[in-house]
Design a protein around this motif. Structure first.
Motif, mmCIF file in Angstrom:
data_model
loop_
_atom_site.group_PDB
_atom_site.id
_atom_site.type_symbol
_atom_site.label_atom_id
_atom_site.label_comp_id
_atom_site.label_asym_id
_atom_site.label_seq_id
_atom_site.Cartn_x
_atom_site.Cartn_y
_atom_site.Cartn_z
ATOM 1 N N ALA A 44 -11.822 45.988 1.249
ATOM 2 C CA ALA A 44 -10.875 44.964 0.802
ATOM 3 C C ALA A 44 -9.520 45.580 0.480
ATOM 4 C CB ALA A 44 -11.434 44.251 -0.418
ATOM 5 N N VAL B 241 -23.313 45.720 -5.747
ATOM 6 C CA VAL B 241 -22.585 45.457 -4.493
ATOM 7 C C VAL B 241 -22.090 46.790 -3.920
ATOM 8 C CG1 VAL B 241 -20.605 44.283 -3.450
ATOM 9 C CG2 VAL B 241 -21.915 43.159 -5.265
ATOM 10 N N ASP B 242 -22.258 46.957 -2.648
ATOM 11 C CA ASP B 242 -21.859 48.206 -1.977
ATOM 12 C C ASP B 242 -20.393 48.524 -2.267
ATOM 13 O OD1 ASP B 242 -21.337 50.318 -0.268
ATOM 14 O OD2 ASP B 242 -22.464 49.476 1.400
ATOM 15 N N GLN C 125 -17.501 47.625 0.065
ATOM 16 C CA GLN C 125 -16.886 46.294 0.081
ATOM 17 C C GLN C 125 -15.513 46.334 -0.582
ATOM 18 O OE1 GLN C 125 -18.184 43.427 1.357
ATOM 19 N NE2 GLN C 125 -20.158 44.245 1.986
ATOM 20 N N ILE D 131 -14.166 38.766 -3.356
ATOM 21 C CA ILE D 131 -15.146 39.393 -2.459
ATOM 22 C C ILE D 131 -16.366 39.915 -3.218
ATOM 23 C CG2 ILE D 131 -15.523 41.294 -0.837
ATOM 24 C CD1 ILE D 131 -12.590 41.004 -0.026
ATOM 25 N N ILE D 132 -16.141 40.658 -4.295
ATOM 26 C CA ILE D 132 -17.254 41.287 -5.003
ATOM 27 C C ILE D 132 -18.023 40.277 -5.860
ATOM 28 C CG2 ILE D 132 -17.931 43.129 -6.570
ATOM 29 C CD1 ILE D 132 -16.713 44.064 -3.911
ATOM 30 N N GLN E 126 -20.569 37.817 -4.193
ATOM 31 C CA GLN E 126 -21.800 38.498 -3.798
ATOM 32 C C GLN E 126 -22.655 38.845 -5.010
ATOM 33 O OE1 GLN E 126 -21.316 41.527 -0.546
ATOM 34 N NE2 GLN E 126 -19.143 41.163 -0.890
#
Length: 237
Positions: A140, A132-133, A136, A154-155, A158
């Motif tokens: 956040a 994951v980028d 991100q 969030i992470i 994904q």
């Protein structure tokens, strides 16, 4: 050839063994369901610990992973079922207590599957989080999320989306590995088949039905995983 076929008793074996195997499917599904859920939880926490934990936590997890991945699942199951209760009783005796701790076979089986698969799944989950980028997480944190709140809200969603196919493959593997639970007295498919074959000497018939039952369980699930993988890859295009 005809003489050989006439000596086989698939109909008789089906009459007596198949109903028992159908009941055994419930044990397999129970062990797989709870084992997979616990393995996923263990895998997530190991992955997070290795990525964001203190150095001592990372060192402990590294050693733990090496031990689990360096020993066979069957040995781990036997160790949990036979050795762990003895160790607990020994420590209790050293403290002046008399105990007779025993672990239920199915509980030991689920624990063994969860720990073993959790260690392997942790690497997949860790790779998904790393993929994951990093922006991100930074975004956040700028928006006021705490580090772990951002990680789980969030992470992780994904990351899990990208690793679902791999986790699905582990699920199929776990179903097949439930056969090892027979060695810790769990009355699943293999143990039922071994008991029937030893009593009737219908060895060819019994183990043929056992193989068919595992195919019935694993092949449709494998195709479902492939379908989910296809849908996920299509939605990302």
């Amino acid at each position: 050839m005809n003489n050989l076929l006439s000596q086989l008793h698939f109909a008789t074996a089906a009459e007596y063994l198949v109903p028992s195997l159908i009941h055994g499917i419930g044990v397999v599904l129970e062990a797989t369901f709870f084992g997979f859920i616990l393995a996923t939880i263990i895998g997530i926490f190991i992955a997070i610990g290795r990525l964001f934990g203190w150095k001592i936590v990372k060192a402990f997890l590294y050693v733990f992973l090496e031990v689990i991945r360096g020993t066979p699942l069957l040995v781990q199951l036997v160790y949990i079922y036979y050795v762990v209760p003895l160790i607990i009783n020994l420590f209790a005796a050293m403290l002046g207590y008399k105990t007779d701790v025993q672990i239920d076979p199915l509980v030991a089986g689920i624990a063994g599957l969860a720990i073993n698969y959790g260690c392997y799944m942790s690497e997949v989950i860790r790779a998904g989080i790393v993929a994951v980028d990093k922006g991100q997480m930074e975004a956040a944190l700028v928006l006021g999320f705490g580090r772990y709140e951002a990680l789980f809200r969030i992470i992780m969603p994904q990351a899990l989306r990208s690793i679902i196919p791999s986790l699905g493959n582990y699920l199929v593997m776990m179903i097949k590995d439930t056969s090892l639970l027979a060695y810790v007295a769990v009355n699943e498919l293999l143990l039922r088949t071994q008991t029937f074959a030893s009593q009737t000497f219908y060895t060819i018939e019994a183990y043929t039905y056992l193989a068919l039952f595992y195919l019935i369980l694993s092949v449709p699930l494998s195709h479902c995983i492939k379908f989910i993988e296809y849908k996920l890859s299509s939605s990302n295009r």
